[in-house]
Scaffold this motif. Structure first.
Motif, PDB file in Angstrom:
ATOM      1  N   VAL A 311       0.633  -1.129   0.143  1.00  0.00           N
ATOM      2  CA  VAL A 311      -0.116   0.031   0.107  1.00  0.00           C
ATOM      3  C   VAL A 311       0.847   1.255   0.109  1.00  0.00           C
ATOM      4  CG1 VAL A 311      -1.742   1.379   1.060  1.00  0.00           C
ATOM      5  CG2 VAL A 311      -1.664  -1.289   1.241  1.00  0.00           C
ATOM      6  N   ALA A 312       0.560   2.186  -0.940  1.00  0.00           N
ATOM      7  CA  ALA A 312       1.198   3.311  -0.903  1.00  0.00           C
ATOM      8  C   ALA A 312       1.399   4.200   0.311  1.00  0.00           C
ATOM      9  CB  ALA A 312       0.836   4.180  -2.173  1.00  0.00           C
ATOM     10  N   ASP A 313       2.345   4.843   0.624  1.00  0.00           N
ATOM     11  CA  ASP A 313       2.325   5.933   2.008  1.00  0.00           C
ATOM     12  C   ASP A 313       1.097   6.537   2.227  1.00  0.00           C
ATOM     13  OD1 ASP A 313       4.659   4.496   2.547  1.00  0.00           O
ATOM     14  OD2 ASP A 313       6.095   6.109   1.989  1.00  0.00           O
ATOM     15  N   ASP A 314       0.738   7.239   0.986  1.00  0.00           N
ATOM     16  CA  ASP A 314      -0.598   8.072   0.813  1.00  0.00           C
ATOM     17  C   ASP A 314      -1.820   7.238   1.002  1.00  0.00           C
ATOM     18  OD1 ASP A 314      -0.661   7.230  -1.595  1.00  0.00           O
ATOM     19  OD2 ASP A 314      -0.590   9.093  -2.524  1.00  0.00           O
ATOM     20  N   GLY A 315      -1.690   6.119   0.942  1.00  0.00           N
ATOM     21  CA  GLY A 315      -2.945   5.172   0.829  1.00  0.00           C
ATOM     22  C   GLY A 315      -3.945   5.397  -0.240  1.00  0.00           C
ATOM     23  N   GLN A 316      -3.124   5.822  -1.552  1.00  0.00           N
ATOM     24  CA  GLN A 316      -4.085   5.892  -2.492  1.00  0.00           C
ATOM     25  C   GLN A 316      -3.836   4.949  -3.601  1.00  0.00           C
ATOM     26  OE1 GLN A 316      -6.463   8.566  -2.609  1.00  0.00           O
ATOM     27  NE2 GLN A 316      -5.849   8.629  -0.620  1.00  0.00           N
ATOM     28  N   GLN A 317      -3.033   3.984  -3.652  1.00  0.00           N
ATOM     29  CA  GLN A 317      -2.744   3.028  -4.485  1.00  0.00           C
ATOM     30  C   GLN A 317      -2.415   1.902  -3.434  1.00  0.00           C
ATOM     31  OE1 GLN A 317       0.403   4.131  -6.970  1.00  0.00           O
ATOM     32  NE2 GLN A 317      -0.480   5.781  -7.910  1.00  0.00           N
ATOM     33  N   TRP A 318      -2.770   0.546  -4.242  1.00  0.00           N
ATOM     34  CA  TRP A 318      -2.212  -0.726  -3.494  1.00  0.00           C
ATOM     35  C   TRP A 318      -2.374  -1.680  -4.453  1.00  0.00           C
ATOM     36  CZ3 TRP A 318      -5.182  -5.390  -3.253  1.00  0.00           C
ATOM     37  CH2 TRP A 318      -6.312  -5.221  -3.692  1.00  0.00           C
ATOM     38  N   TRP A 319      -1.432  -2.692  -4.203  1.00  0.00           N
ATOM     39  CA  TRP A 319      -1.526  -4.200  -4.957  1.00  0.00           C
ATOM     40  C   TRP A 319      -1.404  -5.127  -4.040  1.00  0.00           C
ATOM     41  CZ3 TRP A 319       2.880  -6.832  -6.658  1.00  0.00           C
ATOM     42  CH2 TRP A 319       3.972  -6.151  -6.428  1.00  0.00           C
ATOM     43  N   ALA A 320      -1.775  -6.466  -4.511  1.00  0.00           N
ATOM     44  CA  ALA A 320      -1.328  -7.748  -3.701  1.00  0.00           C
ATOM     45  C   ALA A 320      -1.246  -8.734  -4.691  1.00  0.00           C
ATOM     46  CB  ALA A 320      -2.465  -7.943  -2.668  1.00  0.00           C
ATOM     47  N   TRP A 321      -0.386  -9.783  -4.182  1.00  0.00           N
ATOM     48  CA  TRP A 321      -0.097 -10.963  -5.117  1.00  0.00           C
ATOM     49  C   TRP A 321       0.016 -12.295  -4.028  1.00  0.00           C
ATOM     50  CZ3 TRP A 321       4.086 -13.726  -4.406  1.00  0.00           C
ATOM     51  CH2 TRP A 321       5.264 -13.164  -3.727  1.00  0.00           C
ATOM     52  N   ARG A 322      -0.273 -13.568  -5.097  1.00  0.00           N
ATOM     53  CA  ARG A 322      -0.189 -14.559  -4.395  1.00  0.00           C
ATOM     54  C   ARG A 322       0.146 -15.745  -5.541  1.00  0.00           C
ATOM     55  NH1 ARG A 322      -2.994 -19.669  -3.971  1.00  0.00           N
ATOM     56  NH2 ARG A 322      -2.168 -20.932  -2.212  1.00  0.00           N
ATOM     57  N   ARG A 323       1.130 -16.443  -5.114  1.00  0.00           N
ATOM     58  CA  ARG A 323       1.800 -17.677  -5.777  1.00  0.00           C
ATOM     59  C   ARG A 323       1.097 -18.813  -5.679  1.00  0.00           C
ATOM     60  NH1 ARG A 323       6.285 -17.860  -8.736  1.00  0.00           N
ATOM     61  NH2 ARG A 323       7.423 -16.155  -7.647  1.00  0.00           N
ATOM     62  N   THR A 324       0.502 -19.414  -6.748  1.00  0.00           N
ATOM     63  CA  THR A 324      -0.429 -20.770  -6.461  1.00  0.00           C
ATOM     64  C   THR A 324       0.627 -21.903  -6.333  1.00  0.00           C
ATOM     65  OG1 THR A 324      -0.650 -21.261  -8.919  1.00  0.00           O
ATOM     66  CG2 THR A 324      -2.135 -19.662  -7.848  1.00  0.00           C
ATOM     67  N   VAL A 325       0.039 -22.926  -5.989  1.00  0.00           N
ATOM     68  CA  VAL A 325       0.791 -24.178  -5.582  1.00  0.00           C
ATOM     69  C   VAL A 325       1.405 -24.581  -7.060  1.00  0.00           C
ATOM     70  CG1 VAL A 325      -1.184 -25.711  -6.504  1.00  0.00           C
ATOM     71  CG2 VAL A 325       0.897 -26.469  -4.823  1.00  0.00           C
ATOM     72  N   GLY A 352       6.231  -4.343  -9.974  1.00  0.00           N
ATOM     73  CA  GLY A 352       5.878  -3.038  -9.245  1.00  0.00           C
ATOM     74  C   GLY A 352       4.263  -3.197  -9.561  1.00  0.00           C
ATOM     75  N   GLY A 353       3.533  -2.114  -8.718  1.00  0.00           N
ATOM     76  CA  GLY A 353       2.162  -2.228  -9.092  1.00  0.00           C
ATOM     77  C   GLY A 353       1.637  -1.481 -10.278  1.00  0.00           C
ATOM     78  N   PRO A 354       0.279  -1.439 -10.512  1.00  0.00           N
ATOM     79  CA  PRO A 354      -0.083  -0.991 -11.652  1.00  0.00           C
ATOM     80  C   PRO A 354       0.428   0.489 -12.109  1.00  0.00           C
ATOM     81  CG  PRO A 354      -1.873  -1.577 -10.192  1.00  0.00           C
ATOM     82  CD  PRO A 354      -0.607  -1.536  -9.616  1.00  0.00           C
ATOM     83  N   GLY A 355       0.846   0.421 -13.424  1.00  0.00           N
ATOM     84  CA  GLY A 355       1.435   1.702 -14.066  1.00  0.00           C
ATOM     85  C   GLY A 355       3.020   1.511 -13.739  1.00  0.00           C
ATOM     86  N   ILE A 356       3.683   0.571 -13.016  1.00  0.00           N
ATOM     87  CA  ILE A 356       5.070   0.410 -13.137  1.00  0.00           C
ATOM     88  C   ILE A 356       5.225  -0.879 -14.088  1.00  0.00           C
ATOM     89  CG2 ILE A 356       6.924  -0.407 -11.607  1.00  0.00           C
ATOM     90  CD1 ILE A 356       5.683   1.110  -9.406  1.00  0.00           C
ATOM     91  N   ASP A 357       4.730  -1.895 -13.727  1.00  0.00           N
ATOM     92  CA  ASP A 357       5.017  -3.188 -14.437  1.00  0.00           C
ATOM     93  C   ASP A 357       3.865  -3.165 -15.707  1.00  0.00           C
ATOM     94  OD1 ASP A 357       4.786  -5.921 -15.730  1.00  0.00           O
ATOM     95  OD2 ASP A 357       5.616  -6.655 -13.870  1.00  0.00           O
ATOM     96  N   PRO A 358       4.255  -3.028 -16.722  1.00  0.00           N
ATOM     97  CA  PRO A 358       3.279  -3.096 -18.113  1.00  0.00           C
ATOM     98  C   PRO A 358       2.268  -4.261 -18.437  1.00  0.00           C
ATOM     99  CG  PRO A 358       5.722  -3.541 -18.834  1.00  0.00           C
ATOM    100  CD  PRO A 358       5.673  -3.169 -17.361  1.00  0.00           C
ATOM    101  N   ASN A 359       2.714  -5.408 -17.752  1.00  0.00           N
ATOM    102  CA  ASN A 359       1.836  -6.402 -17.645  1.00  0.00           C
ATOM    103  C   ASN A 359       0.707  -6.439 -16.763  1.00  0.00           C
ATOM    104  OD1 ASN A 359       3.779  -8.075 -19.563  1.00  0.00           O
ATOM    105  ND2 ASN A 359       5.029  -8.254 -17.704  1.00  0.00           N
TER     106      ASN A 359
END
Length: 373
Positions: A311-325, A352-359
């Protein structure tokens, strides 16, 4: 003509009759919803009246303690039962759980020894015929109660189905023909009646003839069977492709274990973030702690599953991930206020989060064939 005229019941049985009414009949009526939907509800109710523990409990209760002592004992059983249940799910309380169970066993032995002593002391004065009638009373009354309870549950379920049909058509529209068609197809079977989907009821309610409603029912059941078959095929595919490397003709991974469960968990996390943002004006960096691991276990993730969140320091952006089995990674996030949503899946964690990693892909952009969202 009362049952006492047949020698089946008399005033001496009033107490066990009241106890049966409160603990079986009344409780079952309050559990009407379970009776309508829970598999084997009536079988379990019948077996509960003749199970071995019932006979044991009957013998133990033949000669109870004095009222004050009995109240203390029953309170002890309740409190220890609660403590034992609470400690059972906590490894740190394992020793305490054993102590609580030992105390329950001790109290049970006290009751058993007291009953055995009293039965032996008063053996010659026991009215075995009356005791046998007391024992048989709940069994017979439960057997007589079951058809009534089933009929009541069946009526309530039909009434609910008719009410839901009426709610989907203009006020004043008669639904007796669809209701008749429903009765003709499901008969006296609660499982069949509960298996009718809302979509099927919706289509039946719009039929103007019984034949039309029957056709809508049959088409709805066929569609539901096709859906169930498709789900079964998907589950079998997960089993067959477990551990396989490579992609299918659409470019998707062959081994898709935990894919659906991970998407569901991450989507729920996104939903919670959106709700809290609307209240607080920022995304919470403690959302995972707030939800707890049990929340994601209910979404199908295995015990101990790890979701990593940023979560960004200003609380205006976030992203989360999980690796499956399988090693495949899913991620979700937002770079703006709700309802912004970005999705990612690939062999490695995003840089990185949205806007950083183009994928990353915005949820409004159609999913490509090889993507798994």
């Amino acid at each position: 003509m009362g049952l006492n005229q047949f020698g089946v019941w008399d005033a001496k049985l009033i107490t066990p009759t009241i106890v049966w009414f409160i603990t079986v009949a009344l409780v079952s009526l309050f559990r009407l919803r379970r009776a309508q939907t829970q598999p084997h509800f009536f079988r379990n109710l019948a077996l509960g009246a003749i199970a071995a523990p019932v006979a044991v409990q009957f013998v133990l209760d033949m000669y109870p303690f004095e009222l004050s002592t009995e109240l203390v004992l029953q309170a002890g059983f309740v409190v220890l039962g609660i403590l034992s249940g609470f400690s059972a799910g906590n490894p740190e309380y394992h020793r305490a759980h054993q102590v609580f169970n030992a105390m329950i066993v001790f109290l049970a032995l006290v009751v058993a020894l007291h009953s055995a002593f009293e039965i032996a002391a008063q053996w010659s004065r026991i009215d075995f015929l009356m005791e046998a009638r007391k024992f048989a009373l709940p069994i017979g009354m439960t057997a007589a109660f079951l058809p009534f309870m089933y009929a009541f549950a069946l009526y309530a379920t039909y009434e609910t189905a008719a009410f839901r049909m009426r709610a989907t058509v203009p006020v004043g529209t008669s639904v007796w023909k669809p209701a008749l068609a429903l009765a003709l197809r499901t008969g006296l079977s609660l499982p069949k009646l509960n298996g009718v989907t809302p979509r099927t009821r919706f289509d039946m309610a719009r039929a103007t003839t019984v034949a039309g409603a029957l056709k809508a029912f049959d088409e709805g059941q066929a569609a539901e069977a096709a859906i169930l078959q498709e789900e079964a095929v998907k589950k079998q595919r997960l089993v067959d492709n477990a551990g396989l490397q490579g992609r299918d003709d659409a470019g998707k991974q062959l081994d898709q274990r935990e894919f659906a469960e991970t998407r569901n968990a991450l989507s729920y996390l996104h939903l919670c973030h959106a709700g809290h943002y609307r209240q607080r004006g920022r995304y919470r960096d403690d959302m995972l702690d707030l939800l707890g691991a049990d929340t994601f276990a209910k979404k199908g993730l295995p015990e101990g599953a790890v979701i990593t969140m940023h979560v960004a320091d200003d609380g205006q952006q976030w992203w989360a991930w999980r690796r499956t089995v399988t090693g495949w990674v899913f991620a979700i996030g937002a770079s703006e206020a709700p309802s912004d949503r970005w999705e990612y899946d690939g062999p490695s964690v995003p840089s990185g989060g949205p806007g950083i990693d183009p994928n990353w892909r915005h949820f409004m952009v159609p999913v490509e064939r090889h993507q798994h969202w």
